[in-house]
Motif scaffolding. Sequence first.
Motif, PDB file in Angstrom:
ATOM      1  N   GLU A  65      -9.717 -22.134  22.350  1.00 24.35           N
ATOM      2  CA  GLU A  65      -9.827 -20.685  22.495  1.00 24.35           C
ATOM      3  C   GLU A  65     -10.233 -20.049  21.166  1.00 24.35           C
ATOM      4  OE1 GLU A  65      -5.995 -19.501  23.820  1.00 24.35           O
ATOM      5  OE2 GLU A  65      -6.226 -20.355  25.833  1.00 24.35           O
ATOM      6  N   PRO A  66     -10.976 -18.946  21.201  1.00 20.16           N
ATOM      7  CA  PRO A  66     -11.345 -18.264  19.948  1.00 20.16           C
ATOM      8  C   PRO A  66     -10.118 -17.655  19.276  1.00 20.16           C
ATOM      9  CG  PRO A  66     -11.955 -16.933  21.852  1.00 20.16           C
ATOM     10  CD  PRO A  66     -11.513 -18.262  22.390  1.00 20.16           C
ATOM     11  N   GLU A  67     -10.138 -17.600  17.953  1.00 18.28           N
ATOM     12  CA  GLU A  67      -9.042 -16.977  17.219  1.00 18.28           C
ATOM     13  C   GLU A  67      -8.992 -15.483  17.546  1.00 18.28           C
ATOM     14  OE1 GLU A  67      -6.634 -18.000  15.092  1.00 18.28           O
ATOM     15  OE2 GLU A  67      -7.154 -20.085  15.524  1.00 18.28           O
ATOM     16  N   PRO A  68      -7.811 -14.950  17.839  1.00 22.96           N
ATOM     17  CA  PRO A  68      -7.729 -13.515  18.157  1.00 22.96           C
ATOM     18  C   PRO A  68      -8.010 -12.661  16.932  1.00 22.96           C
ATOM     19  CG  PRO A  68      -5.532 -14.463  17.963  1.00 22.96           C
ATOM     20  CD  PRO A  68      -6.492 -15.615  17.884  1.00 22.96           C
ATOM     21  N   SER A  69      -8.657 -11.529  17.153  1.00 21.59           N
ATOM     22  CA  SER A  69      -8.906 -10.575  16.072  1.00 21.59           C
ATOM     23  C   SER A  69      -7.684  -9.680  15.903  1.00 21.59           C
ATOM     24  CB  SER A  69     -10.127  -9.712  16.392  1.00 21.59           C
ATOM     25  OG  SER A  69     -11.291 -10.500  16.508  1.00 21.59           O
ATOM     26  N   PHE A  70      -7.391  -9.330  14.662  1.00 21.91           N
ATOM     27  CA  PHE A  70      -6.311  -8.386  14.403  1.00 21.91           C
ATOM     28  C   PHE A  70      -6.884  -6.979  14.437  1.00 21.91           C
ATOM     29  CE2 PHE A  70      -4.148 -12.160  13.072  1.00 21.91           C
ATOM     30  CZ  PHE A  70      -2.806 -11.889  13.296  1.00 21.91           C
ATOM     31  N   LEU A  71      -6.338  -6.156  15.321  1.00 22.96           N
ATOM     32  CA  LEU A  71      -6.843  -4.798  15.485  1.00 22.96           C
ATOM     33  C   LEU A  71      -6.424  -3.903  14.329  1.00 22.96           C
ATOM     34  CD1 LEU A  71      -6.113  -4.296  19.292  1.00 22.96           C
ATOM     35  CD2 LEU A  71      -8.132  -5.269  18.192  1.00 22.96           C
ATOM     36  N   TRP A  72      -5.174  -4.095  13.885  1.00 21.65           N
ATOM     37  CA  TRP A  72      -4.638  -3.283  12.785  1.00 21.65           C
ATOM     38  C   TRP A  72      -3.299  -3.859  12.353  1.00 21.65           C
ATOM     39  CZ3 TRP A  72      -0.162  -0.087  12.474  1.00 21.65           C
ATOM     40  CH2 TRP A  72      -0.086   0.715  11.328  1.00 21.65           C
ATOM     41  N   LYS A  73      -3.144  -4.147  11.102  1.00 19.32           N
ATOM     42  CA  LYS A  73      -1.883  -4.542  10.463  1.00 19.32           C
ATOM     43  C   LYS A  73      -0.965  -5.382  11.357  1.00 19.32           C
ATOM     44  CE  LYS A  73       1.909  -2.832   7.636  1.00 19.32           C
ATOM     45  NZ  LYS A  73       1.789  -3.980   6.714  1.00 19.32           N
ATOM     46  N   GLY A  74      -1.376  -6.598  11.632  1.00 20.65           N
ATOM     47  CA  GLY A  74      -0.516  -7.524  12.356  1.00 20.65           C
ATOM     48  C   GLY A  74      -0.499  -7.354  13.855  1.00 20.65           C
ATOM     49  N   ILE A  75      -1.444  -6.589  14.408  1.00 21.29           N
ATOM     50  CA  ILE A  75      -1.530  -6.418  15.862  1.00 21.29           C
ATOM     51  C   ILE A  75      -2.754  -7.178  16.363  1.00 21.29           C
ATOM     52  CG2 ILE A  75      -1.770  -4.802  17.770  1.00 21.29           C
ATOM     53  CD1 ILE A  75      -0.472  -2.671  16.081  1.00 21.29           C
ATOM     54  N   PRO A  76      -2.569  -8.379  16.919  1.00 18.81           N
ATOM     55  CA  PRO A  76      -3.717  -9.140  17.414  1.00 18.81           C
ATOM     56  C   PRO A  76      -4.112  -8.719  18.823  1.00 18.81           C
ATOM     57  CG  PRO A  76      -1.731 -10.454  17.608  1.00 18.81           C
ATOM     58  CD  PRO A  76      -1.314  -9.140  16.993  1.00 18.81           C
TER      59      PRO A  76
END
Length: 361
Positions: free
Chosen positions: A29-40
């Motif tokens: 699976e692709p690595e999740p992107s962090f939307l903002w400060k520790g929120i993937p």
Amino acid sequence: MEETNHVSNEEGRIVVVKAIDLINKVKEEPEPSFLWKGIPEGSTGLITGVGKTGKTTFAENLAISLSVGKKEFFGFPMDGVPRKSLFINLEESYRVKSRRNIRQIASLTPAELDLFASNYLSTPLDFPQYLNTENDWELMRNYIIASEAEVVFIDSLGHMCIGEIEKSLIAQNFTKTFKEYLGNLNKTLIIVHHMTKGSDKPIDQDSIAGSRFIAQEFDYAYGLAHVPRATGGSYACLLYNKYIEKDDTTSYLYKMSNDGWVEYLSTENKYNLYKDSRIDGRANSTNNDLIYKYVKSKASQGSQTITSQEFMENFVSNNTMSKDTLYKKIGHQIQDGLIERKEGNEGVYKINLGTGNGERK
């Protein structure tokens, strides 16, 4: 919703899964992107706080920032990718939230306004304010799916739960229903929630209402609280996060600007904010100062003693503080040597100011 059996295969036999198979699946699976400060992406978390700290505004600011692809929010970087964001406000009327949104979008650039118009989604006027039935939950689920939003904000958890969330059975029923209807949508879910504590000591995971069960079901929680100083103010901090290292001490001071945005001011050790307070929750300096000034005024008038009745009349009868709080504060003044109990006279206190004792510590 009908329950699906994920344990048995088509022949009804139990399927035992090896950990290495799950590891290999994750690797693909692709690595999740962090939307903002520790929120993937794909996570489920809380923005929680005590009353009047701007929880809804904070959540709206983050939602707008995501929808228009900002590269920074509250002093922390974002990836700048515009994402369709759905804000479900179960608490406020459309007039209240829309008037606040008018102020919030006034600072956006023309390009950001176009993105906001396309990506920031809300709910219809007849959307339920409380999720009381399975039909209400089904409606929310279907609406989220139809919106095609990547990030979903829901304000607040209290309107999704029937009863007191602090009670274990109610909390368990809520988390079960939440998972059943929203847990498999593959969306980033951010829920606004409240705290039961936060005035007398630094907020932490245990400050969250229903924390015994709620914290187990959500991946992270950010908390908002008032600064316990005469100058006032508010601070935000990370309460816990399963994806990044926990920071127990850092707080981020902020204020609400006139345009409806949370404005980051500075960083400070969370525990230093309470240096003027009794960390054990017994008192804060404001009430102690009131009693100190009162005792000092009595001493300046020549009084050598003060009675419990006088304290009651000056602080409890006028609702300055409760009776319980008053006697805790009196105890602090005794510890500091400002007053002492007069032997043989219950409810009478000797004033030590002017005798070499009673200097403030």
